[in-house]
Design a protein around this motif. Sequence first.
Motif, PDB file in Angstrom:
ATOM      1  N   ASP A  14       5.831 -11.232  -6.122  1.00 38.23           N
ATOM      2  CA  ASP A  14       4.903 -11.210  -4.991  1.00 38.23           C
ATOM      3  C   ASP A  14       3.908 -10.076  -5.201  1.00 38.23           C
ATOM      4  O   ASP A  14       4.272  -8.909  -5.169  1.00 38.23           O
ATOM      5  CB  ASP A  14       5.680 -11.004  -3.693  1.00 38.23           C
ATOM      6  N   HIS A  15       2.651 -10.426  -5.446  1.00 38.74           N
ATOM      7  CA  HIS A  15       1.616  -9.423  -5.649  1.00 38.74           C
ATOM      8  C   HIS A  15       0.727  -9.298  -4.411  1.00 38.74           C
ATOM      9  O   HIS A  15      -0.392  -8.841  -4.502  1.00 38.74           O
ATOM     10  CB  HIS A  15       0.738  -9.777  -6.856  1.00 38.74           C
ATOM     11  N   SER A  16       1.241  -9.698  -3.259  1.00 41.20           N
ATOM     12  CA  SER A  16       0.412  -9.719  -2.065  1.00 41.20           C
ATOM     13  C   SER A  16       0.268  -8.361  -1.402  1.00 41.20           C
ATOM     14  O   SER A  16      -0.554  -8.189  -0.521  1.00 41.20           O
ATOM     15  CB  SER A  16       0.968 -10.723  -1.049  1.00 41.20           C
ATOM     16  N   GLY A  17       1.045  -7.417  -1.798  1.00 41.79           N
ATOM     17  CA  GLY A  17       0.942  -6.110  -1.176  1.00 41.79           C
ATOM     18  C   GLY A  17       1.457  -5.026  -2.092  1.00 41.79           C
ATOM     19  O   GLY A  17       1.965  -5.306  -3.179  1.00 41.79           O
ATOM     20  N   PRO A  18       1.336  -3.797  -1.644  1.00 43.39           N
ATOM     21  CA  PRO A  18       1.770  -2.686  -2.491  1.00 43.39           C
ATOM     22  C   PRO A  18       3.286  -2.619  -2.621  1.00 43.39           C
ATOM     23  O   PRO A  18       4.023  -3.082  -1.751  1.00 43.39           O
ATOM     24  CB  PRO A  18       1.234  -1.458  -1.763  1.00 43.39           C
ATOM     25  N   ARG A  19       3.722  -2.056  -3.747  1.00 48.28           N
ATOM     26  CA  ARG A  19       5.147  -1.817  -3.952  1.00 48.28           C
ATOM     27  C   ARG A  19       5.615  -0.654  -3.088  1.00 48.28           C
ATOM     28  O   ARG A  19       6.751  -0.625  -2.637  1.00 48.28           O
ATOM     29  CB  ARG A  19       5.419  -1.478  -5.416  1.00 48.28           C
ATOM     30  N   HIS A  21       3.875   3.040  -0.776  1.00 49.48           N
ATOM     31  CA  HIS A  21       2.738   3.863  -0.354  1.00 49.48           C
ATOM     32  C   HIS A  21       3.002   5.268  -0.884  1.00 49.48           C
ATOM     33  O   HIS A  21       3.461   6.151  -0.163  1.00 49.48           O
ATOM     34  CB  HIS A  21       2.592   3.843   1.169  1.00 49.48           C
ATOM     35  N   ARG A 156       0.735  -1.113  -7.162  1.00 46.73           N
ATOM     36  CA  ARG A 156       0.021  -2.334  -6.723  1.00 46.73           C
ATOM     37  C   ARG A 156      -0.789  -2.141  -5.444  1.00 46.73           C
ATOM     38  O   ARG A 156      -0.731  -2.942  -4.522  1.00 46.73           O
ATOM     39  CB  ARG A 156       0.995  -3.503  -6.544  1.00 46.73           C
ATOM     40  N   ARG A 157      -1.581  -1.082  -5.445  1.00 44.61           N
ATOM     41  CA  ARG A 157      -2.496  -0.903  -4.316  1.00 44.61           C
ATOM     42  C   ARG A 157      -3.488  -2.052  -4.360  1.00 44.61           C
ATOM     43  O   ARG A 157      -3.994  -2.414  -5.408  1.00 44.61           O
ATOM     44  CB  ARG A 157      -3.231   0.418  -4.415  1.00 44.61           C
ATOM     45  N   THR A 158      -3.742  -2.620  -3.226  1.00 46.23           N
ATOM     46  CA  THR A 158      -4.628  -3.776  -3.170  1.00 46.23           C
ATOM     47  C   THR A 158      -5.991  -3.380  -2.591  1.00 46.23           C
ATOM     48  O   THR A 158      -6.079  -2.457  -1.783  1.00 46.23           O
ATOM     49  CB  THR A 158      -4.003  -4.901  -2.315  1.00 46.23           C
ATOM     50  N   GLN A 161      -7.324  -1.448   1.017  1.00 46.98           N
ATOM     51  CA  GLN A 161      -6.375  -0.533   1.656  1.00 46.98           C
ATOM     52  C   GLN A 161      -7.036   0.814   1.865  1.00 46.98           C
ATOM     53  O   GLN A 161      -7.912   1.199   1.115  1.00 46.98           O
ATOM     54  CB  GLN A 161      -5.131  -0.308   0.773  1.00 46.98           C
TER      55      GLN A 161
END
Length: 162
Positions: A14-19, A21, A156-158, A161
């Motif tokens: 799932d690359h929809s959000g960060p791993r 913060h 994985r910062r999108t 953000q």
Amino acid sequence: MTNHTTSAAPATPDHSGPRMHWAELAPDVFKAMIALDAAARKGIDPALVALVQIRASQLNHCAFCLDMHTKDARKAGETEERIYLLNAWEEATGFYTEKEQAALALTEAVTVLTDGFVPDAVYARAAAHFDDTELAHLIATITTINAWNRFGVTTRRTPGQV
């Protein structure tokens, strides 16, 4: 004996959000990076900083940084054409000054390091366009954006953000 394995393909990550913060989890590191970033770019033309940040982020596939720095470049007056052509700056030399080309070549050499070193010719090209202090700050700027890229890509910062 019965084989209980399935033939289903592995789940797609799932690359929809960060791993994570990371800035919230390591606030002292984040603050140090902010300070390093500000110190690194002192004395360097902000337009050149933007080009370097975008080019390194392209090479490192950092979507978050690409989004942020292309927006910053536009706000600073950078043209759409130069932003779009940056990925092929060597073929679009008429769009970038000799100084910008030298900085971009150095950015690529420092970012990729495939041969384990920055070639003398690339360094000399940059040194011909920047005095020692400017060159030191340029190298620091390139190194800093590479660090930011690595934080962004790893966690994985999108784009978009805060």
